[in-house]
Design a protein around this motif. Structure first.
Motif, PDB file in Angstrom:
ATOM      1  N   LEU A  22       0.677  -1.156  -0.060  1.00 60.94           N
ATOM      2  CA  LEU A  22      -0.203   0.053   0.030  1.00 60.94           C
ATOM      3  C   LEU A  22       0.724   1.243   0.041  1.00 60.94           C
ATOM      4  N   CYS A  23       0.811   2.119  -1.167  1.00 59.97           N
ATOM      5  CA  CYS A  23       1.838   3.304  -1.263  1.00 59.97           C
ATOM      6  C   CYS A  23       0.611   4.147  -0.556  1.00 59.97           C
ATOM      7  N   GLY A  24       1.614   5.305  -0.175  1.00 59.98           N
ATOM      8  CA  GLY A  24       0.709   6.591   0.419  1.00 59.98           C
ATOM      9  C   GLY A  24       0.568   6.644   1.803  1.00 59.98           C
ATOM     10  N   THR A  25       0.137   7.818   2.182  1.00 57.81           N
ATOM     11  CA  THR A  25      -0.202   8.086   3.750  1.00 57.81           C
ATOM     12  C   THR A  25      -1.864   8.370   3.771  1.00 57.81           C
ATOM     13  N   TYR A  26      -2.243   8.220   4.926  1.00 62.99           N
ATOM     14  CA  TYR A  26      -3.797   8.661   5.495  1.00 62.99           C
ATOM     15  C   TYR A  26      -3.834  10.192   5.393  1.00 62.99           C
TER      16      TYR A  26
END
Length: 129
Positions: A22-26
């Protein structure tokens, strides 16, 4: 040469290992958006995470790759292990780089290994119980 972008999220088999990623941030606003794209400005959306959870459910995941660390990293650790976490990644840093979404993903995946990119720190946590 042997470097490959896996994508924004999914499941791949690499050298015989089942790898979930899972790439990216919340970001709350982006996460809750109903936009059909998977990502926006480095942030993942809920439907993308839910799809990944469905893909990995009931599978043996060898490695989980995420940017963020899971919340409650020190939960169920001995005092010595909690101290090691604090030294590797202080609480104020963990508050910025940890995500409840990643915690939920870890609970579904139950990976043998979890590699988190943010924080610039190394910490080898005992196996998830």
């Amino acid at each position: 040469p042997n470097l490959k972008f896996l994508g924004h999220s999914g499941l791949a088999t690499i050298a015989g290992l089942r790898v979930a990623f899972l790439c990216g941030t919340y970001d709350k606003e982006v996460y809750d958006s109903t936009d059909s794209t998977a990502f926006e400005a480095g942030h993942y959306r809920k439907h993308c995470v839910e799809q990944l959870k469905e893909e990995v459910e009931c599978l043996d995941v060898d490695v989980l790759l995420t940017c963020e660390w899971p919340q409650r990293l020190v939960r169920k650790l001995s005092p010595e292990e909690q101290k090691a976490v604090g030294e590797a990644c202080p609480k104020e840093v963990r508050q910025r780089i940890c995500s409840e979404v990643v915690t939920e993903l870890v609970q579904v995946c139950e990976p043998k290994f979890h590699i988190c990119a943010l924080g610039g720190k190394f910490y080898r946590r005992p196996a998830y119980l």
